[in-house]
Design a protein around this motif. Structure first.
Motif, PDB file in Angstrom:
ATOM      1  N   VAL A  44      54.478  50.880  52.166  1.00 43.42           N
ATOM      2  CA  VAL A  44      53.290  50.869  51.307  1.00 43.42           C
ATOM      3  C   VAL A  44      52.524  52.176  51.402  1.00 43.42           C
ATOM      4  CG1 VAL A  44      53.037  48.357  51.381  1.00 43.42           C
ATOM      5  CG2 VAL A  44      51.815  49.771  53.061  1.00 43.42           C
ATOM      6  N   GLY A  45      52.820  52.999  52.429  1.00 42.26           N
ATOM      7  CA  GLY A  45      52.194  54.304  52.522  1.00 42.26           C
ATOM      8  C   GLY A  45      51.099  54.427  53.566  1.00 42.26           C
TER       9      GLY A  45
ATOM     10  N   HIS B 264      47.183  51.108  47.420  1.00 42.01           N
ATOM     11  CA  HIS B 264      47.640  52.492  47.548  1.00 42.01           C
ATOM     12  C   HIS B 264      48.615  52.875  46.436  1.00 42.01           C
ATOM     13  CE1 HIS B 264      49.660  55.812  50.088  1.00 42.01           C
ATOM     14  NE2 HIS B 264      48.563  56.273  49.531  1.00 42.01           N
ATOM     15  N   LYS B 265      48.794  54.176  46.274  1.00 39.04           N
ATOM     16  CA  LYS B 265      49.678  54.780  45.270  1.00 39.04           C
ATOM     17  C   LYS B 265      49.138  54.565  43.855  1.00 39.04           C
ATOM     18  CE  LYS B 265      53.711  54.087  48.279  1.00 39.04           C
ATOM     19  NZ  LYS B 265      55.113  53.629  48.391  1.00 39.04           N
TER      20      LYS B 265
ATOM     21  N   GLY C 132      38.432  47.521  63.611  1.00 43.32           N
ATOM     22  CA  GLY C 132      38.549  47.491  62.158  1.00 43.32           C
ATOM     23  C   GLY C 132      39.978  47.733  61.730  1.00 43.32           C
ATOM     24  N   GLY C 133      40.217  47.533  60.449  1.00 43.89           N
ATOM     25  CA  GLY C 133      41.568  47.730  59.956  1.00 43.89           C
ATOM     26  C   GLY C 133      41.619  47.956  58.455  1.00 43.89           C
ATOM     27  N   LEU C 134      42.656  48.660  58.023  1.00 41.81           N
ATOM     28  CA  LEU C 134      42.951  48.810  56.605  1.00 41.81           C
ATOM     29  C   LEU C 134      44.144  47.924  56.278  1.00 41.81           C
ATOM     30  CD1 LEU C 134      41.340  51.527  57.225  1.00 41.81           C
ATOM     31  CD2 LEU C 134      42.564  52.456  55.246  1.00 41.81           C
ATOM     32  N   LEU C 135      43.938  46.979  55.371  1.00 39.04           N
ATOM     33  CA  LEU C 135      45.029  46.155  54.860  1.00 39.04           C
ATOM     34  C   LEU C 135      45.554  46.853  53.615  1.00 39.04           C
ATOM     35  CD1 LEU C 135      43.628  42.521  55.176  1.00 39.04           C
ATOM     36  CD2 LEU C 135      45.766  43.347  56.145  1.00 39.04           C
ATOM     37  N   VAL C 136      46.738  47.421  53.724  1.00 34.19           N
ATOM     38  CA  VAL C 136      47.263  48.287  52.662  1.00 34.19           C
ATOM     39  C   VAL C 136      48.419  47.618  51.917  1.00 34.19           C
ATOM     40  CG1 VAL C 136      48.164  50.581  52.138  1.00 34.19           C
ATOM     41  CG2 VAL C 136      46.669  50.260  54.125  1.00 34.19           C
TER      42      VAL C 136
END
Length: 213
Positions: free
Chosen positions: A19-20, A123-124, A84-88
């Motif tokens: 997913v990048g 993303h993208k 914390g977190g980034l759900l990508v």
């Protein structure tokens, strides 16, 4: 000065393979875009320093996790020590979008009764013609999960810095409000010795304004 910080936040990158996640981190921390990156094996680490307000410097320590199922047991061990977190997900890959709930549930189940502050990242965004997930769908999912939603492109450097800034400020604001506090055996947030000294000094002058440190 480069290595000086008042707070350290540990942030985890989550989402399916390809997913990048690594591309986002390299663009943010190194200012580069690499079209082809080998898949992450286990967990990689990245660091960035930011100023959340005048005179308050934060060290961001990123855990870039592998999205493949065979590494899941490794990545799960990092959930509890994340603030914390980034759900990508990949805007051109609907399956990765459909897996977001699974990632979120998996993390939240393992960190109970504590929580991790997440933002949802599509993303993208540069792949306009290949897009499979609409803004409306993504915003609806984010609302359901109680998250903020941002679309990014590491290739075009679109919204990359903004995504990390939003997450960092969300964590910092939770600390200042007392919603996130330090607890024994948890490394999601750390305070430097300087910050702890300053906080204690302020607390002595104004007891009602205590610091989580």
């Amino acid at each position: 000065m480069d290595s000086f910080w008042h707070y350290q936040f540990r942030i985890i990158m989550l989402g399916d393979s390809t997913v990048g996640k690594t591309s986002l981190l390299k663009r943010y921390t190194e200012g580069v875009f690499i079209d082809f990156i080998n898949q992450t094996v286990g967990v990689d680490f990245y660091v960035q320093f930011v100023e959340v307000e005048p005179g308050v410097r934060v060290k961001l320590q990123f855990w870039d996790t592998a999205g493949q199922e065979r590494f899941r047991s490794v990545t799960q061990s990092y959930y509890r020590n994340s603030a914390g977190g980034l759900l990508v997900f990949d805007l051109a890959n609907r399956t990765s979008f459909e897996h977001v709930k699974n990632w979120h549930e998996e993390v939240m189940e393992r960190v109970k009764p504590h929580k991790i502050i997440f933002i949802l990242v599509g993303h993208k965004s540069d792949l306009v013609e290949e897009r499979e997930v609409s803004v409306e769908e993504a915003e609806k999912l984010a609302s359901t999960l109680g998250l903020k939603y941002i679309e990014t492109s590491a290739k075009n450097n679109n919204n990359v810095e903004n995504a990390f800034a939003v997450l960092t400020m969300s964590i910092y604001e939770s600390i200042t409000k007392g919603e996130i506090t330090l607890r024994e055996g948890w490394d999601g947030v750390k305070c430097s010795l300087t910050q702890m000294t300053e906080s204690r000094s302020k607390a002595q002058k104004a007891p009602e304004q205590t610091c989580p440190c």
